[in-house]
Motif scaffolding. Structure first.
Motif, PDB file in Angstrom:
ATOM      1  N   ALA A 131     -50.342  48.430 -25.606  1.00 37.88           N
ATOM      2  CA  ALA A 131     -51.182  49.438 -24.965  1.00 37.88           C
ATOM      3  C   ALA A 131     -52.291  48.830 -24.118  1.00 37.88           C
ATOM      4  CB  ALA A 131     -51.786  50.358 -26.010  1.00 37.88           C
ATOM      5  N   ALA A 132     -52.326  49.250 -22.855  1.00 38.51           N
ATOM      6  CA  ALA A 132     -53.389  48.863 -21.935  1.00 38.51           C
ATOM      7  C   ALA A 132     -54.426  49.979 -21.834  1.00 38.51           C
ATOM      8  CB  ALA A 132     -52.805  48.570 -20.551  1.00 38.51           C
ATOM      9  N   VAL A 133     -54.076  51.158 -22.324  1.00 44.10           N
ATOM     10  CA  VAL A 133     -54.952  52.330 -22.408  1.00 44.10           C
ATOM     11  C   VAL A 133     -54.623  53.016 -23.733  1.00 44.10           C
ATOM     12  CG1 VAL A 133     -55.046  52.680 -19.894  1.00 44.10           C
ATOM     13  CG2 VAL A 133     -53.314  53.855 -21.230  1.00 44.10           C
ATOM     14  N   PRO A 134     -55.445  53.966 -24.184  1.00 38.97           N
ATOM     15  CA  PRO A 134     -55.082  54.677 -25.416  1.00 38.97           C
ATOM     16  C   PRO A 134     -53.701  55.329 -25.286  1.00 38.97           C
ATOM     17  CG  PRO A 134     -57.351  55.144 -24.829  1.00 38.97           C
ATOM     18  CD  PRO A 134     -56.740  54.395 -23.666  1.00 38.97           C
ATOM     19  N   VAL A 135     -52.941  55.260 -26.354  1.00 40.84           N
ATOM     20  CA  VAL A 135     -51.598  55.843 -26.402  1.00 40.84           C
ATOM     21  C   VAL A 135     -51.574  56.842 -27.545  1.00 40.84           C
ATOM     22  CG1 VAL A 135     -49.150  55.362 -26.806  1.00 40.84           C
ATOM     23  CG2 VAL A 135     -50.533  53.781 -25.436  1.00 40.84           C
ATOM     24  N   VAL A 136     -51.101  58.057 -27.240  1.00 39.58           N
ATOM     25  CA  VAL A 136     -51.036  59.117 -28.240  1.00 39.58           C
ATOM     26  C   VAL A 136     -49.586  59.554 -28.393  1.00 39.58           C
ATOM     27  CG1 VAL A 136     -51.816  61.435 -28.868  1.00 39.58           C
ATOM     28  CG2 VAL A 136     -53.362  59.889 -27.617  1.00 39.58           C
ATOM     29  N   ALA A 137     -49.067  59.450 -29.611  1.00 33.96           N
ATOM     30  CA  ALA A 137     -47.725  59.942 -29.910  1.00 33.96           C
ATOM     31  C   ALA A 137     -47.876  61.329 -30.500  1.00 33.96           C
ATOM     32  CB  ALA A 137     -47.030  58.995 -30.894  1.00 33.96           C
ATOM     33  N   LEU A 138     -47.348  62.318 -29.801  1.00 33.25           N
ATOM     34  CA  LEU A 138     -47.433  63.699 -30.253  1.00 33.25           C
ATOM     35  C   LEU A 138     -46.286  64.025 -31.201  1.00 33.25           C
ATOM     36  CD1 LEU A 138     -48.185  65.409 -26.824  1.00 33.25           C
ATOM     37  CD2 LEU A 138     -49.826  64.843 -28.639  1.00 33.25           C
TER      38      LEU A 138
END
Length: 143
Positions: A131-138
């Motif tokens: 991850a280079a930015v926040p990652v959100v798994a829905l």
């Protein structure tokens, strides 16, 4: 606590079902200040012949985007689309995230066997690990 996205989120979509499922999970979390950037990465063969023509891939990406727009039409969020081309899907997703200065990458993990993951690598796992930015798994909407 309720999760909402008030800024720009990047939404990688791999196929029409994935796009529609991810958009349905994301739609309730968007506000009138949100922008959802749907991105489809056309994986290039890196010197070998590609599986389909560029025109076929672009038509397929438009089909994906159309299905994903459906659940997002009920929101007040802005929706943008982008087709990227590259030999590494995850690298292209994060390149687009940097180019757009997104707040997060948001996805729903596609179902697959552990064996298939070991053979092909998991885009979802790499998204989280690299991850280079926040990652959100829905979560899936039917879970």
């Amino acid at each position: 606590m309720t999760l909402t996205f008030d800024g720009t989120v990047l939404v990688p979509v791999a196929d029409p079902d994935d796009g529609e499922r991810t958009a349905a999970a994301l739609a309730p979390l968007l506000t009138d200040r949100s922008t959802a950037v749907l991105v489809n990465v056309v994986e290039k063969a890196g010197g070998a012949p590609d599986k389909a023509s560029v025109e076929q891939r672009e038509e397929y990406a438009e089909e994906i985007f159309e299905r994903a727009r459906g659940p997002l039409e009920a929101t007040d969020a802005a929706v943008e689309t982008e087709i990227r081309y590259g030999t590494d899907v995850v690298d292209e997703i994060f390149a687009e995230a940097r180019d757009r200065d997104v707040d997060a990458v948001v996805f729903t993990a596609r179902e697959g066997s552990r064996f298939a993951e070991l053979l092909t690598g998991s885009v979802a796992r790499r998204l989280v690990k690299e991850a280079a930015v926040p990652v959100v798994a829905l979560p899936h909407g039917d879970d």
